[in-house]
Scaffold this active site. Structure first.
Site, PDB file in Angstrom:
ATOM      1  N   ASN A  95      43.111 -42.099   2.695  1.00  0.00           N
ATOM      2  CA  ASN A  95      42.252 -43.258   2.442  1.00  0.00           C
ATOM      3  C   ASN A  95      41.777 -43.162   0.996  1.00  0.00           C
ATOM      4  O   ASN A  95      40.952 -42.306   0.673  1.00  0.00           O
ATOM      5  CB  ASN A  95      41.072 -43.226   3.418  1.00  0.00           C
ATOM      6  CG  ASN A  95      40.035 -44.299   3.127  1.00  0.00           C
ATOM      7  OD1 ASN A  95      40.268 -45.198   2.318  1.00  0.00           O
ATOM      8  ND2 ASN A  95      38.884 -44.207   3.782  1.00  0.00           N
ATOM      9  N   LYS A 154      40.012 -45.244  -0.619  1.00  0.00           N
ATOM     10  CA  LYS A 154      38.701 -45.874  -0.836  1.00  0.00           C
ATOM     11  C   LYS A 154      38.757 -46.744  -2.109  1.00  0.00           C
ATOM     12  O   LYS A 154      39.784 -47.347  -2.383  1.00  0.00           O
ATOM     13  CB  LYS A 154      37.601 -44.812  -0.889  1.00  0.00           C
ATOM     14  CG  LYS A 154      37.677 -43.885   0.338  1.00  0.00           C
ATOM     15  CD  LYS A 154      36.505 -42.963   0.477  1.00  0.00           C
ATOM     16  CE  LYS A 154      36.706 -42.089   1.718  1.00  0.00           C
ATOM     17  NZ  LYS A 154      35.570 -41.217   1.993  1.00  0.00           N
ATOM     18  N   HIS A 173      35.253 -47.639   9.304  1.00  0.00           N
ATOM     19  CA  HIS A 173      34.925 -46.444   8.506  1.00  0.00           C
ATOM     20  C   HIS A 173      33.406 -46.384   8.327  1.00  0.00           C
ATOM     21  O   HIS A 173      32.750 -47.420   8.175  1.00  0.00           O
ATOM     22  CB  HIS A 173      35.624 -46.509   7.145  1.00  0.00           C
ATOM     23  CG  HIS A 173      35.564 -45.199   6.427  1.00  0.00           C
ATOM     24  ND1 HIS A 173      34.429 -44.787   5.764  1.00  0.00           N
ATOM     25  CD2 HIS A 173      36.456 -44.197   6.314  1.00  0.00           C
ATOM     26  CE1 HIS A 173      34.644 -43.573   5.258  1.00  0.00           C
ATOM     27  NE2 HIS A 173      35.870 -43.199   5.577  1.00  0.00           N
ATOM     28  N   GLU A 197      31.640 -45.712   5.894  1.00  0.00           N
ATOM     29  CA  GLU A 197      31.153 -46.352   4.661  1.00  0.00           C
ATOM     30  C   GLU A 197      31.017 -47.859   4.849  1.00  0.00           C
ATOM     31  O   GLU A 197      30.132 -48.487   4.256  1.00  0.00           O
ATOM     32  CB  GLU A 197      32.084 -45.991   3.492  1.00  0.00           C
ATOM     33  CG  GLU A 197      31.872 -44.533   3.075  1.00  0.00           C
ATOM     34  CD  GLU A 197      33.085 -43.833   2.507  1.00  0.00           C
ATOM     35  OE1 GLU A 197      34.050 -44.513   2.117  1.00  0.00           O
ATOM     36  OE2 GLU A 197      33.058 -42.584   2.468  1.00  0.00           O
ATOM     37  N   GLU A 245      35.307 -38.745  12.124  1.00  0.00           N
ATOM     38  CA  GLU A 245      34.859 -38.374  10.781  1.00  0.00           C
ATOM     39  C   GLU A 245      33.340 -38.200  10.782  1.00  0.00           C
ATOM     40  O   GLU A 245      32.608 -39.195  10.632  1.00  0.00           O
ATOM     41  CB  GLU A 245      35.221 -39.466   9.770  1.00  0.00           C
ATOM     42  CG  GLU A 245      36.704 -39.732   9.629  1.00  0.00           C
ATOM     43  CD  GLU A 245      37.038 -40.369   8.283  1.00  0.00           C
ATOM     44  OE1 GLU A 245      37.875 -39.804   7.578  1.00  0.00           O
ATOM     45  OE2 GLU A 245      36.441 -41.401   7.935  1.00  0.00           O
ATOM     46  N   GLY A 282      33.275 -36.225   1.944  1.00  0.00           N
ATOM     47  CA  GLY A 282      33.053 -36.065   0.505  1.00  0.00           C
ATOM     48  C   GLY A 282      32.015 -35.021   0.139  1.00  0.00           C
ATOM     49  O   GLY A 282      31.537 -34.990  -0.995  1.00  0.00           O
ATOM     50  N   SER A 342      36.357 -33.936   4.322  1.00  0.00           N
ATOM     51  CA  SER A 342      36.586 -32.754   3.476  1.00  0.00           C
ATOM     52  C   SER A 342      37.811 -31.929   3.875  1.00  0.00           C
ATOM     53  O   SER A 342      37.798 -30.696   3.762  1.00  0.00           O
ATOM     54  CB  SER A 342      35.323 -31.878   3.429  1.00  0.00           C
ATOM     55  OG  SER A 342      34.254 -32.588   2.829  1.00  0.00           O
TER      56      SER A 342
HETATM   57  P1  13P Z   1      36.941 -36.916   2.155  1.00  0.00           P
HETATM   58  O1  13P Z   1      38.282 -36.317   2.568  1.00  0.00           O
HETATM   59  O2  13P Z   1      36.881 -37.218   0.706  1.00  0.00           O
HETATM   60  O3  13P Z   1      35.812 -36.099   2.677  1.00  0.00           O
HETATM   61  O4  13P Z   1      36.861 -38.361   2.876  1.00  0.00           O
HETATM   62  C1  13P Z   1      37.119 -38.455   4.226  1.00  0.00           C
HETATM   63  C2  13P Z   1      37.179 -39.894   4.591  1.00  0.00           C
HETATM   64  O5  13P Z   1      36.171 -40.572   4.636  1.00  0.00           O
HETATM   65  C3  13P Z   1      38.496 -40.478   4.884  1.00  0.00           C
HETATM   66  O6  13P Z   1      38.377 -41.748   5.446  1.00  0.00           O
END
Ligand code: 13P
Length: 248
Positions: A9, A11, A93, A95, A163, A169, A208
């Site tokens: 992803n 983003k 997601h 976010e 997640e 992150g 992560s």
């Molecule tokens: P990270 O791998 O950067 O922690 O992000 C995970 C994520 O949100 C994938 O959708």
């Protein structure tokens, strides 16, 4: 019996130059054992589809609108994603749930829009740190799973991604036991709701994931792959994660 899936992803990262990383992933993608998916920003979907043409890498969107068309400035429909070359779309997601106030019902409607356009929905679930510390993780995941997954979900049209919000992150990863507990719970809930077909629904871990921790995460029984953010932006890292999944 479940094909493994390494999903990236990107983003809100990447302009045309990022396609060079995708090319490097394509050159390394020789495996047929593991499905590979990259979800670039919407502006790159069409070019990314051209870039991976002829390789086993699939392209996906990061979100879609629940409606087929209409007055929704800035939004993208499932049909538009499919038209641009996507075969998957991420829905729910964390976010988007936080930044855009997406509820479980909205996520379910978006996932239905995905099915309507022959897109595989990658439905995301995850607890916050506060919820984890309050001992509410399984209750939160159960509620999100039930509310966000349409009744029309099947092993062919749906992937679930667990997640934990606090692991995204941050470099913080749950213990192997914590990952196993949630993935086993999701599997059991899916079977309760959908019957034996749910044994074929893939459940990804996200938060992560890196080359250095991928092998031990992929050894967990109900972990069928990963949804990777930061480490999917660089071919060297993502290719190493794919290799770890292949070897698991
Ligand atoms: P990270 O791998 O950067 O922690 O992000 C995970 C994520 O949100 C994938 O959708």
């Amino acid at each position: 019996m479940r094909r493994k899936l390494a999903a990236g992803n990107w983003k809100m990262n990447g302009t045309a130059a990022a396609l060079n990383e995708l090319k490097a992933m394509k050159d390394a993608a020789k495996t047929q054992a593991t499905d590979v998916l990259i979800c670039p920003p919407a502006t790159l979907i069409s070019r990314a589809s051209d870039t991976v043409s002829g390789s086993p890498i699939a392209i996906g969107g990061q979100d879609c609108h629940a409606n087929a068309s209409g007055a929704h400035t800035g939004d993208i429909s499932g049909a538009m994603l499919a038209d641009a070359g996507a075969s998957y779309v991420i829905t729910g997601h964390s976010e988007r749930r936080v930044d855009h106030g997406e509820t479980d019902a909205i996520v379910a409607a978006k996932s239905t829009a995905a099915y309507d356009n022959d897109l595989i929905a990658v439905i995301c679930l995850g607890e916050s740190l506060k919820q984890r510390e309050a001992g509410e993780t399984l209750a939160v995941i159960g509620t999100q799973l039930q509310g966000s997954t349409p009744d029309a979900a099947t092993a062919a049209n749906t992937v679930i991604a667990y997640e934990p919000v606090w692991a995204i992150g941050t470099g913080k990863v749950p213990t192997i036991a914590q990952i196993a507990e949630v993935h086993d719970f999701i599997r059991a809930e899916l079977i309760k709701h959908f019957g034996e077909d749910a044994n074929g629904i893939r459940i990804l871990y996200g938060g992560s994931v890196k080359p250095s921790n991928a092998t031990e995460i992929f050894a967990v029984e109900n972990v069928d792959g990963a949804l990777v953010g930061g480490a999917s932006l660089k071919a060297a890292d993502f290719n190493a994660i794919i290799a770890a999944l292949d070897a698991s």
